[in-house]
Design an enzyme around this catalytic site. Sequence first.
Site, short mmCIF file in Angstrom:
data_model
loop_
_atom_site.label_atom_id
_atom_site.label_comp_id
_atom_site.label_asym_id
_atom_site.label_seq_id
_atom_site.Cartn_x
_atom_site.Cartn_y
_atom_site.Cartn_z
N ASP A 1 0.86 -1.18 0.00
CA ASP A 1 0.00 0.00 0.00
C ASP A 1 0.90 1.23 0.00
O ASP A 1 2.13 1.10 -0.06
CB ASP A 1 -0.91 0.00 1.24
N ASP B 1 1.46 4.78 2.34
CA ASP B 1 1.05 5.41 3.61
C ASP B 1 1.46 6.88 3.64
O ASP B 1 2.59 7.21 3.29
CB ASP B 1 1.76 4.69 4.78
N ASP C 1 -3.24 4.40 2.87
CA ASP C 1 -3.58 4.74 4.25
C ASP C 1 -3.23 6.20 4.50
O ASP C 1 -2.14 6.65 4.15
CB ASP C 1 -2.76 3.89 5.25
N1 CTP Z 1 0.88 1.37 11.50
C1 CTP Z 1 0.42 1.86 12.68
N2 CTP Z 1 -0.92 1.94 12.92
C2 CTP Z 1 -1.81 1.53 11.97
C3 CTP Z 1 -1.35 1.04 10.76
C4 CTP Z 1 0.01 0.96 10.54
O1 CTP Z 1 1.21 2.24 13.54
N3 CTP Z 1 -3.10 1.62 12.22
C5 CTP Z 1 2.31 1.30 11.27
C6 CTP Z 1 2.83 -0.12 11.22
O2 CTP Z 1 3.22 -0.57 12.48
C7 CTP Z 1 4.00 0.01 10.28
C8 CTP Z 1 3.68 1.23 9.42
O3 CTP Z 1 2.59 1.86 10.04
O4 CTP Z 1 5.17 0.24 11.01
C9 CTP Z 1 3.38 0.88 8.00
O5 CTP Z 1 2.43 -0.15 7.93
P1 CTP Z 1 2.19 -1.04 6.64
O6 CTP Z 1 1.69 -0.21 5.54
O7 CTP Z 1 1.34 -2.18 7.07
O8 CTP Z 1 3.62 -1.66 6.34
P2 CTP Z 1 4.84 -1.14 5.45
O9 CTP Z 1 6.02 -1.19 6.32
O10 CTP Z 1 4.51 0.16 4.83
O11 CTP Z 1 4.98 -2.29 4.37
P3 CTP Z 1 4.33 -2.32 2.90
O12 CTP Z 1 5.35 -1.73 2.01
O13 CTP Z 1 4.07 -3.75 2.61
O14 CTP Z 1 3.06 -1.53 2.95
MN MN Z 2 2.73 0.46 3.75
MN MN Z 3 -0.32 0.80 5.55
#
Ligand code: CTP
Ligand code: MN
Ligand code: MN
Length: 500
Positions: A334, A336, A424
């Site tokens: 995703d 963020d 997100d």
């Molecule tokens: N996070 C958080 N609270 C949330 C959602 C996510 O604190 N409600 C934090 C997670 O702990 C993570 C970071 O946001 O450290 C990013 O989350 P995620 O998108 O799931 O992982 P990525 O490291 O970005 O991996 P990817 O590239 O697969 O998205």
């Molecule tokens: Mn992510």
């Molecule tokens: Mn995320």
Amino acid sequence: MLHGAVGFHIRRRSKMEKVPVSMHKDAKFESVRLYLVERKMGSSRRAFLTQLARSKGFIVEDILSDVVTHIVSEDCQASSLWTWLEGHGVKTLPMMQVLDITWFTDSMKQGKPVAVEPRHLIQGSLPMLPDATTSTPVAKVSQYACQRRTTTANSNKIFTDAFEVLAESYEFNEMEGQSLAFRRAASVLRSLPSKIQSLRDAESLPFLGKHSIAVIEEILQCGFSMEVQKILSNERFKTLKLFMSVFGVGLKTAEKWYRKGLLSFSDILAAPGIHLNRMQQNGFLHYGDISRAVSKAEAQALGNIIDETVHAITSDALLTLTGGFRRGKDFGHDVDFIVTTPEMGKEEHLLTAVIESLKHQGLILYCDYRASTFDMSRLPNHKFDAMDHFAKCFLILRLDGSRVEGGLCGAEGDGRGWRAVRVDLVSPPMKQYAFTLLGWTGSKQFERDLRRFAQKERHMLLDNHALYDKTKRELLAATTEQDIFAHLGLQYIEPCQRNA
Ligand code: CTP
Ligand code: MN
Ligand code: MN
């Protein structure tokens, strides 16, 4: 402006640094102390570069000691450089940045220390594995990911992939302890500069217990682990993995479906009495797109779209790319972002306005908005759970190929010209921005270890909202990530080195 690139912030001096400030009257960047390696560089060039750096306000140390934070070398022979550095017996060597001259020249050009990027790192310059052939004491690998530097270059993928399968399998069987042990072992291996060649390399590492050593031994001998192969061909494991790859489906739901005898998506969609919530309906609807990785160019395009949207609402908004892409990953599941405004109390309103605008532009395929439940007066929250209390939304957005440099990633075939992407957005008050940035940048293992380190080593509580000092019984303020690392008495770790 999209704050995608990691800017450099001046770090507060850590209490542990002992060198008096007066020694460096013209220093502009007190938290950065350079040491230039004379080998290959030569003494006259070293003297010239030293002068140049000092004239720009950099502190350059003449001798290699514990106070040095950045070592700059023109010697690209990593192994001999490392041996030479180790010969100095500096205890903090594993915590120092060992950098190529390009970092130095970039910093001189910009007149300030630039953020360390993977291309600046001298390969193999991270803490070395114990070497049986030398008697020099070797740098110890920390048990905390927040004291290790882990880039995306994983030399031990063959082992870490196996460990992740084992960790997942234990998780599916609700054996959390074993699962965490394998996640920690994988994280340690990811931080190593080179591939493990023998069992001796692995034995003295933290979190590598009997079981993980046995797996490494098997892989070293025959290229794969029988145990892992078995798990990968196990029907329950395969089915749970498949079901959980759908947005909105967690372990509980996947298990429930598997227990009903369902084995495929068509089984689920055909089964009577299965209720899909809105998230899961959208998970299936956009499965092809959102199960495909998001590229850096696609993340950048989304950043531009959201940036335009945010700034059409208010000019003082701040949009920051976070998550895996901020750590320099090439692909993610995703994208963020943090979106906020310096106007206290307006951040939640900003997020809802952004969602409204995206809707008007026809870009929202799915939106799960969670209003803020943040209450400053209730800090510190001793639960420190994974989910933070800020206003946020989990989105599926429509991304047009025309917005993406080089076009959409691997979707030329279907001629749709757009793809669905998971995004997100989180919207903390400006005062909590640094904590949110640190928390959302990840990786998950890095965050877990930051919290564990804070609690175990510093008697502090850290989460996405705040840092609480249990001894002093007070909240510690921070405006940058560097502030938080300094409060914790930790060397600053760049986002690209947090891929633990
Ligand atoms: N996070 C958080 N609270 C949330 C959602 C996510 O604190 N409600 C934090 C997670 O702990 C993570 C970071 O946001 O450290 C990013 O989350 P995620 O998108 O799931 O992982 P990525 O490291 O970005 O991996 P990817 O590239 O697969 O998205
Ligand atoms: Mn992510
Ligand atoms: Mn995320």
